[in-house]
Every structure is written in structure tokens, then in C-alpha cells.
Design a protein around this motif. Structure first.
Motif, short mmCIF file in Angstrom:
data_model
loop_
_atom_site.label_atom_id
_atom_site.label_comp_id
_atom_site.label_asym_id
_atom_site.label_seq_id
_atom_site.Cartn_x
_atom_site.Cartn_y
_atom_site.Cartn_z
N TYR A 60 -6.42 -18.07 14.13
CA TYR A 60 -7.31 -17.90 15.12
C TYR A 60 -7.21 -18.52 16.40
O TYR A 60 -6.30 -19.67 16.48
N GLN A 114 -10.04 -22.53 15.51
CA GLN A 114 -9.27 -23.23 14.55
C GLN A 114 -9.81 -24.73 14.71
O GLN A 114 -10.00 -25.37 13.70
N ILE A 137 -13.19 -25.14 12.95
CA ILE A 137 -12.96 -24.92 11.50
C ILE A 137 -12.52 -26.32 11.01
O ILE A 137 -12.94 -26.59 9.91
N THR A 154 -14.29 -28.66 8.02
CA THR A 154 -13.76 -28.84 6.69
C THR A 154 -13.57 -30.10 6.59
O THR A 154 -13.20 -30.77 5.22
N PRO A 197 -12.19 -24.22 3.79
CA PRO A 197 -11.64 -23.16 5.16
C PRO A 197 -12.56 -22.24 5.30
O PRO A 197 -13.05 -21.61 6.41
N ARG A 198 -13.02 -21.31 4.38
CA ARG A 198 -13.95 -20.22 4.24
C ARG A 198 -15.07 -20.62 4.92
O ARG A 198 -15.52 -19.92 5.56
N ALA A 199 -15.67 -21.48 4.30
CA ALA A 199 -17.15 -21.81 4.55
C ALA A 199 -17.10 -22.44 5.91
O ALA A 199 -17.88 -21.93 6.78
N GLY A 250 -15.18 -21.35 8.43
CA GLY A 250 -15.03 -20.20 9.21
C GLY A 250 -16.45 -19.59 9.34
O GLY A 250 -16.54 -19.05 10.50
N ARG A 251 -16.90 -19.32 8.22
CA ARG A 251 -18.38 -18.65 8.32
C ARG A 251 -19.38 -19.49 9.28
O ARG A 251 -20.02 -18.48 10.03
#
Length: 204
Positions: free
Chosen positions: A2, A7, A10, A14, A21-23, A25-26
């Protein structure tokens, strides 16, 4: 990869407990969909957090800062609360779960976590020394004190409760634990009010 600003955010998300990382990013992409005004106010609220929030000088619950003085929270400052009963909890969200039931009328003490078998000095990060001194001070005027060790029924929670029991032995206070109606491995903040209420009533 990103863009760097995304980034970076994110990576910050975290660092919060339970966020991968996925959450993260959301959350970041959700913020990008919000209005610039919302994002600005969100940033201001985050930036003001350290200067606007403090801890109760007795139980360490979060409170709003007042003139830079170490104030008491609504529970510790309430003369109607029972001073001979102190419930020890891992975190503030557990305190709210107990208080929501309306069953407990004593005082609280927030440890700020649990002992970790992987960290040799994890006890130093908890407010156990403060708990000891607080109870010792109460003993000067109150002879019969109950300390309810309401740590979560996890290996870390049990280890922390056992450790605190040993630390408090010289003070000769009564220590009890929540009833085992709570499933092993569960956490207070996620339980329904009825389960928490029964666990509190069935402490031993």
C-alpha cells in the motif's frame, strides 16, 4: 504494498490488541471513505487522549482529568460504597461488566493485565504493589476486609490470582474468587449479566 500513509496507519492499528493486518486494513480503508471533517475530528480525539484522560488514584479506572490533580473515580469517591470489599480485576472492561449487574457495591482495583509465564518481570507491570499498600491502609480503620480476586478463568488469570493471594497473606485479609459458573477460558467483559451475577454471588 500500500502507499506509505496507508501502510503506516495499518501498522499502528495492528499494535492494538486483537487487531491483525486484515482488520487493520479494513479500518484504514473505512476511514478513507469518511468525510475529511470526520477524519480530522477522529485525529484530534486521538491526539487529545493522553492529556484529557487520567487514572483514579485509588483503583486506576480511567477518568477525565480535572485541573491536573489526581482525582477519585465515581466509585472510589462514593461514600456509599462498601470499603470492606475490594474486587481485583484484570482490566477496566471487566469492571464495567461487573458494575452493569448492579450486584456488587464495594470498591474495585484494576491490575492492568495478568502475569505472563513468558515474561519474568511481568508482575512489575501490574498494580499489585499499589493493591498491597491500598489494603494495608484500609486495614488501619477496617479489620474485616474481603478481597475478591475476579481475574478471568484462564491460566494467566489463575496464576495472577494465586500470586496475589500469596502477596496478601501478611495482611491477613479474606480472599475469595468468583464462582466457577464462568466457563474456563472465557472473559468477564464478554459474558451476559446473569452469568456474571451468579459468579459473583457464588464466590468462595
Amino acid at each position: 504494498m500500500y502507499p506509505k500513509p496507508i501502510q503506516k496507519l495499518i501498522e499502528y492499528f495492528t499494535k492494538l490488541p486483537g487487531i491483525g493486518p486484515r482488520a487493520a486494513g479494513r479500518y484504514v480503508f473505512s476511514l478513507m471513505k469518511e468525510s475529511p471533517e470526520f477524519v480530522k475530528e477522529f485525529g484530534i480525539a486521538l491526539a487529545n487522549l493522553p492529556s484529557a484522560v487520567s487514572s483514579c488514584r485509588e483503583c486506576f479506572r480511567s477518568i477525565e482529568k480535572t485541573n491536573g490533580t489526581a482525582a477519585l473515580c465515581v466509585f472510589c469517591g462514593n461514600p456509599g460504597r462498601a470499603k470492606n470489599s475490594i474486587m481485583v480485576l484484570e482490566k477496566e472492561s471487566d469492571l464495567l461488566a461487573i458494575e452493569k449487574t448492579g450486584t456488587f457495591q464495594g470498591l474495585y482495583h484494576v491490575l492492568g493485565g495478568t502475569l505472563s509465564p513468558l515474561e519474568q518481570d511481568s508482575a512489575k507491570k501490574l498494580r499489585i504493589k499499589e493493591l498491597y499498600h491500598r489494603i494495608a491502609e484500609h486495614k488501619k480503620t477496617i479489620s474485616d476486609i474481603e478481597v475478591i480476586l475476579a481475574t478471568n478463568p484462564t491460566p494467566e488469570g489463575d496464576m495472577t490470582a494465586n500470586y496475589i493471594e500469596r502477596i496478601l497473606e501478611p495482611l491477613q485479609v479474606s480472599t475469595t474468587r468468583l464462582g466457577r459458573g464462568i466457563t474456563a477460558g472465557s472473559e468477564l467483559e464478554y459474558l451476559d449479566d446473569t452469568t456474571v451475577m451468579h459468579a459473583l454471588k457464588n464466590r468462595k
